[in-house]
Enzyme design. Structure first.
Site, mmCIF file in Angstrom:
data_model
loop_
_atom_site.group_PDB
_atom_site.id
_atom_site.type_symbol
_atom_site.label_atom_id
_atom_site.label_comp_id
_atom_site.label_asym_id
_atom_site.label_seq_id
_atom_site.Cartn_x
_atom_site.Cartn_y
_atom_site.Cartn_z
ATOM 1 C CG ASN A 118 -0.279 0.024 2.460
ATOM 2 O OD1 ASN A 118 0.649 -0.468 2.717
ATOM 3 N ND2 ASN A 118 -1.064 0.592 3.618
ATOM 4 C CD GLU B 3 7.800 -0.588 11.743
ATOM 5 O OE1 GLU B 3 6.782 -0.124 11.233
ATOM 6 O OE2 GLU B 3 8.509 -1.573 11.421
ATOM 7 C CD GLU C 125 3.940 -1.675 13.627
ATOM 8 O OE1 GLU C 125 2.688 -1.404 13.652
ATOM 9 O OE2 GLU C 125 4.939 -1.605 14.518
ATOM 10 N N GLY D 219 2.090 -6.022 7.139
ATOM 11 C CA GLY D 219 1.169 -6.860 6.461
ATOM 12 C C GLY D 219 -0.151 -7.117 7.132
ATOM 13 C CB CYS E 49 -2.497 -0.098 8.019
ATOM 14 S SG CYS E 49 -1.304 1.140 8.406
ATOM 15 C CB THR F 50 0.716 -12.389 6.365
ATOM 16 O OG1 THR F 50 -0.218 -12.341 5.485
ATOM 17 C CG2 THR F 50 2.145 -13.061 5.786
HETATM 18 P P1 NDP Z 1 0.164 -9.528 3.206
HETATM 19 O O1 NDP Z 1 0.318 -9.738 4.590
HETATM 20 O O2 NDP Z 1 -0.539 -10.281 2.352
HETATM 21 O O3 NDP Z 1 1.642 -9.307 2.618
HETATM 22 C C1 NDP Z 1 2.638 -8.516 3.277
HETATM 23 C C2 NDP Z 1 3.830 -8.883 2.772
HETATM 24 O O4 NDP Z 1 4.223 -10.235 3.351
HETATM 25 C C3 NDP Z 1 4.114 -8.770 1.546
HETATM 26 O O5 NDP Z 1 5.608 -8.601 1.152
HETATM 27 C C4 NDP Z 1 3.866 -10.454 1.098
HETATM 28 O O6 NDP Z 1 4.417 -10.815 -0.089
HETATM 29 C C5 NDP Z 1 4.572 -11.157 2.340
HETATM 30 N N1 NDP Z 1 3.930 -12.334 2.629
HETATM 31 C C6 NDP Z 1 2.960 -12.979 2.400
HETATM 32 N N2 NDP Z 1 2.766 -14.250 2.599
HETATM 33 C C7 NDP Z 1 3.932 -14.361 3.352
HETATM 34 C C8 NDP Z 1 4.537 -15.413 4.267
HETATM 35 N N3 NDP Z 1 3.847 -16.711 4.211
HETATM 36 N N4 NDP Z 1 5.862 -15.334 4.523
HETATM 37 C C9 NDP Z 1 6.344 -14.286 4.414
HETATM 38 N N5 NDP Z 1 6.215 -13.113 3.965
HETATM 39 C C10 NDP Z 1 4.881 -13.181 3.213
HETATM 40 O O7 NDP Z 1 -0.306 -8.024 3.342
HETATM 41 P P2 NDP Z 1 -0.768 -7.078 2.036
HETATM 42 O O8 NDP Z 1 0.361 -6.807 1.096
HETATM 43 O O9 NDP Z 1 -1.951 -7.586 1.454
HETATM 44 O O10 NDP Z 1 -0.943 -5.694 2.769
HETATM 45 C C11 NDP Z 1 -2.075 -5.265 3.307
HETATM 46 C C12 NDP Z 1 -2.214 -5.420 4.883
HETATM 47 O O11 NDP Z 1 -1.053 -4.730 5.660
HETATM 48 C C13 NDP Z 1 -3.347 -4.803 5.492
HETATM 49 O O12 NDP Z 1 -3.793 -5.646 6.363
HETATM 50 C C14 NDP Z 1 -2.881 -3.468 6.044
HETATM 51 O O13 NDP Z 1 -3.845 -3.226 7.250
HETATM 52 C C15 NDP Z 1 -1.564 -4.060 6.547
HETATM 53 N N6 NDP Z 1 -0.782 -2.791 6.876
HETATM 54 C C16 NDP Z 1 -0.317 -2.433 8.075
HETATM 55 C C17 NDP Z 1 0.295 -1.340 8.565
HETATM 56 C C18 NDP Z 1 0.775 -1.077 9.797
HETATM 57 O O14 NDP Z 1 1.683 -0.345 9.949
HETATM 58 N N7 NDP Z 1 0.234 -1.632 10.787
HETATM 59 C C19 NDP Z 1 0.835 -0.384 7.282
HETATM 60 C C20 NDP Z 1 0.251 -1.000 5.996
HETATM 61 C C21 NDP Z 1 -0.248 -1.865 5.857
HETATM 62 P P3 NDP Z 1 3.651 -10.687 -1.442
HETATM 63 O O15 NDP Z 1 3.035 -9.633 -1.474
HETATM 64 O O16 NDP Z 1 4.597 -11.264 -2.472
HETATM 65 O O17 NDP Z 1 2.537 -11.837 -1.358
#
Ligand code: NDP
Length: 480
Positions: free
Chosen positions: A150, A461, A248, A226, A282, A230
């Site tokens: 994002n 963080e 996070e 993420g 987020c 996950t």
């Molecule tokens: P995901 O959890 O799908 O992915 C996040 C990252 O993790 C990506 O790089 C993804 O790779 C990687 N990933 C996925 N599966 C695995 C695994 N099994 N092992 C290691 N890495 C993995 O999240 P999104 O990318 O869909 O992001 C959206 C989410 O992030 C929302 O829930 C949002 O709220 C949260 N978020 C939280 C923030 C915070 O500060 N608290 C800030 C911004 C977002 P790939 O994309 O290649 O699958």
């Protein structure tokens, strides 16, 4: 098509498998580059390079390390336009946002931690006349950093910069959905003269390349941003290996409007909080609770402003609402809008996929949706949608709105609009959120602790917290 390559040991490298997959421009629906489909072999090479670079990087005087990070920060600023365009094409966000927020913030992250590292000091405890205790902090080793799609470069650099500043070397993976600016960053790192192996960027799928980073035995610290699902998998995998974890995760943030608020400010800020970056932040305020006596006036003004927000080509300077990041995510958002209808919600505006003209005719665009008439505890109001969808709910008392606000499994951020100072402090203390904004939203100071409660994550963080995360503390006790 351009190939997005790994950055390992100071060089751009093809994945060992030789495989690539397509990177889609969400505003056109078309592939425009190819992403390295890395696996555990690439991660192994990256970890080896990072381990070899660790001794000289961690022992380098902090002002010299800082110098490298400042150089990277300056290079990001010099390449702002190129990076902003790349971010917008990769993610679908308006170019104005990439230029004003994403890329400048990535430069600030490096600048902030380049300088913060020089001000980190350690504590001493004098034990009466018997002993002196002092704290040593050593960098953990190789850090694993994984970030979402994002705010691609913004969040990628928010992890990498403190890890490097703390003296760790890094193996990082950006989201496969938005890898382009991380790739461009690796080119800038080469230009900056960063020693080989200090930062390694591996591209590919989360479940393959990402999982290999999480489960690698020689990566003792993981910083992840993420989704909560996950995060749960990562916690389950990393815990038996006794890794240090910063998570996070997701949010479902309340935005509380009291009748005594500054009305214009509350309406304007609530629109931003709901729909900036297509609602894909987020910290977006996706549940708006409005004091009953103000409800209809707020609803009218809010809906009118939202109707002015038209999705458009993200590369146009005037566009304020861009494309949804992927077709899959667009379908998820549309399914939640259908769920809201099924749960008895009334759509006041928006909520449909729209098709623009010309090169954007197959892009992933959704009109911003405003929904009312839903119970605070229905699925639409409890689950993270992460898109341009917001619900309006009236309340009568502070006690009632706190119950609504705190009813979700998440606890990332909250926003409150009131001119009553005592009430503002009272509500801020009672909200189950890691961050509370009073009469503002997303006003950030990088020194403050950033993170969530409950299923929004573990750890904080920002500021010295992030530097300390990447370090192991040791108490030394000297008998006098
Ligand atoms: P995901 O959890 O799908 O992915 C996040 C990252 O993790 C990506 O790089 C993804 O790779 C990687 N990933 C996925 N599966 C695995 C695994 N099994 N092992 C290691 N890495 C993995 O999240 P999104 O990318 O869909 O992001 C959206 C989410 O992030 C929302 O829930 C949002 O709220 C949260 N978020 C939280 C923030 C915070 O500060 N608290 C800030 C911004 C977002 P790939 O994309 O290649 O699958």
């Amino acid at each position: 098509m351009e190939k997005i390559l790994n950055y390992i040991n100071g060089e751009l490298k093809s994945p060992v498998s030789g495989n690539y997959f397509e990177n889609i421009n969400p505003a056109t629906g078309n592939p425009y580059s190819l992403i390295a489909d890395s696996d555990e072999k690439d991660v192994e090479m990256a970890v080896t390079a990072a381990q070899e670079a660790f001794k000289s990087w961690s022992e380098m005087p902090v002002n010299k390390r800082s110098h490298f990070l400042l150089k990277i920060s300056n290079l990001i600023t010099e390449n702002l336009e190129r990076l902003a365009r790349a971010e917008t094409i990769d993610n679908g966000k308006p170019i104005s946002l990439s230029r004003k927020v994403d890329i400048p913030r990535a430069a600030s992250n490096f600048e902030f931690y380049a300088t913060a590292a020089m001000h980190l000091s350690s504590e001493a405890h004098i034990t009466h006349t018997e002993a002196v205790n002092y704290t040593l902090r050593h960098p953990m080793g190789v850090a694993g950093c994984i970030s979402p799609w994002n705010l691609p470069l913004y969040l990628f650099s928010w992890k990498i910069a403190p890890a490097l500043a703390a003296g760790c070397t890094v193996v990082a993976k950006p989201s496969e959905v938005t890898p382009m600016t991380a790739f461009l960053l690796s080119e800038l790192c080469i230009k900056s003269g960063l020693p080989p192996g200090v930062l390694n960027i591996v591209h590919g799928m989360g479940t393959k390349a990402g999982a290999a980073i999480i489960s690698h035995k020689n990566i003792p610290a993981i910083s992840f941003t993420g989704g909560t699902k996950t995060g749960e998998w990562i916690a389950r995998t990393a815990a038996p290996m006794f890794k240090k974890l910063s998570l996070e995760l997701g949010g479902k943030n309340p935005n509380i409007i009291f009748a005594d608020c500054n009305f214009e400010l509350a309406v304007k800020t609530s629109v931003q909080a709901a729909f900036s970056n297509q609602g894909e932040i987020c910290l977006c305020g996706s549940r708006i609770f409005i004091e009953k006596s103000l409800f209809s006036k707020f609803r009218e003004a809010f809906v009118q402003k939202v109707k002015e927000l038209k999705p458009g080509n993200p590369l146009n300077e005037q566009t304020r609402l861009g494309a949804i990041v992927s077709e899959q995510h667009m379908q998820k958002i549309l399914s939640y809008i259908q769920l809201a209808k099924d749960e008895g919600g009334k759509i006041l505006t928006g909520g449909n996929r729209i098709f623009l003209e010309g090169e954007n005719k197959n892009g992933f665009f959704i009109e911003p949706a405003v929904i009312e008439g839903l119970a605070y505890d229905c699925r639409t109001n409890q689950e993270e949608i992460f898109g341009p969808v917001v619900t309006l709910t009236p309340f009568e008392t502070e006690e009632e709105v706190l119950r609504y606000a705190n009813s979700v499994v998440y606890g990332l951020s909250a926003t409150v609009f009131t001119e009553n100072l005592s009430r503002a402090h009272r509500i801020a203390a009672a909200l189950h959120s890691g961050i509370v904004w009073i009469n503002c939203w997303l006003l950030r100071d990088l020194r403050t602790p950033f993170g969530g409660m409950k299923q929004s994550g573990i750890g904080r963080e920002g500021g010295f917290e992030a530097l300390k995360f990447f370090m192991e503390e040791k108490n030394v006790c000297v008998k006098l």
